[in-house]
Design a protein around this motif. Structure first.
Motif, PDB file in Angstrom:
ATOM      1  N   ARG A  64      25.118  -9.558  17.554  1.00  0.00           N
ATOM      2  CA  ARG A  64      24.526  -8.877  18.712  1.00  0.00           C
ATOM      3  C   ARG A  64      25.305  -9.204  19.988  1.00  0.00           C
ATOM      4  NH1 ARG A  64      23.199  -6.035  15.422  1.00  0.00           N
ATOM      5  NH2 ARG A  64      21.157  -5.827  14.517  1.00  0.00           N
ATOM      6  N   MET A  94      27.649  -6.596  22.546  1.00  0.00           N
ATOM      7  CA  MET A  94      27.572  -6.482  24.000  1.00  0.00           C
ATOM      8  C   MET A  94      28.916  -6.763  24.661  1.00  0.00           C
ATOM      9  SD  MET A  94      23.899  -8.120  25.053  1.00  0.00           S
ATOM     10  CE  MET A  94      24.050  -9.647  24.139  1.00  0.00           C
ATOM     11  N   ALA A 108      24.724  -2.325  27.289  1.00  0.00           N
ATOM     12  CA  ALA A 108      23.827  -2.881  26.273  1.00  0.00           C
ATOM     13  C   ALA A 108      22.380  -2.459  26.538  1.00  0.00           C
ATOM     14  CB  ALA A 108      23.938  -4.407  26.247  1.00  0.00           C
TER      15      ALA A 108
END
Length: 198
Positions: A165, A169, A185
């Motif tokens: 994750r 971003m 994001a």
């Protein structure tokens, strides 16, 4: 962009951060609503209706709106928003451009109330993660803010999933998340559709 960092710092002085990331998650529908109102502003910028904003269209819009910013600042804003360096701003990059021009110029008159509220929340969220106030987020800062009781890991994410994750971003894969990358994001987090494109 130093001017953007200064604007974020000024924002930080006027706001009280939430105690947890969950408090911001609850505001995602309002952020999405605010981002969607940017479609009208995008249409004003995109004079030829091709789904992107050229440098000339950006210049014309800034002139029409009488933003009190120099050519140097306009150049910085356009470059900071053009993440794929193709000399055109698509709708997703436009959110960055509109947020940046609003913050740097200090003029929010051309943005909707919903967009301004969304921007305030996103700025609060960015500052929540930016513990050392250097204008970018590193892995340690994000992990620290996302930590919940040890038994639950990082917001319930495994270390591997958290790393993926974070990498999602970090568009330029340099190990830090800039404000611009963070704005992108949040567009994904709140479920913003492609909007403003073909």
């Amino acid at each position: 962009m130093a001017r953007l960092n200064e604007a974020l710092e000024a924002h930080a002085k006027t706001r009280q951060p939430a105690q947890s990331f969950n408090a911001y998650i609850l505001r995602f529908p309002k952020i999405c609503k605010g981002y969607k109102t940017a479609e009208e502003a995008f249409a004003k910028f995109d004079k030829d209706g091709n789904g992107t904003i050229s440098r000339a269209e950006f210049e014309e819009y800034c002139s029409d709106m009488k933003y009190a910013i120099t050519d140097e600042v306009k150049n910085e804003i356009f470059a900071a928003s053009d993440l794929d360096n193709n000399a055109r701003i698509d709708f997703k990059e436009f959110i960055i451009l509109l947020a940046t021009i609003t913050m740097v110029s200090g003029d929010a008159s051309e943005t909707s109330k919903d967009f301004r509220q969304a921007l305030e929340t996103v700025n609060d969220m960015f500052l929540f993660f930016d513990i050392n106030r250097d204008g970018k987020l590193n892995v340690k800062e994000v992990k620290k803010r996302m930590k919940v009781p040890p038994s639950q890991g990082t917001m319930g994410l495994s270390e591997d999933l958290f790393s993926r994750r974070f990498e999602e971003m970090d568009w330029d894969h340099n190990g830090v998340i800039t404000y611009q990358e963070f704005l992108l994001a949040t567009e994904l987090w709140v479920g913003l559709e492609e909007g403003g494109e073909e």
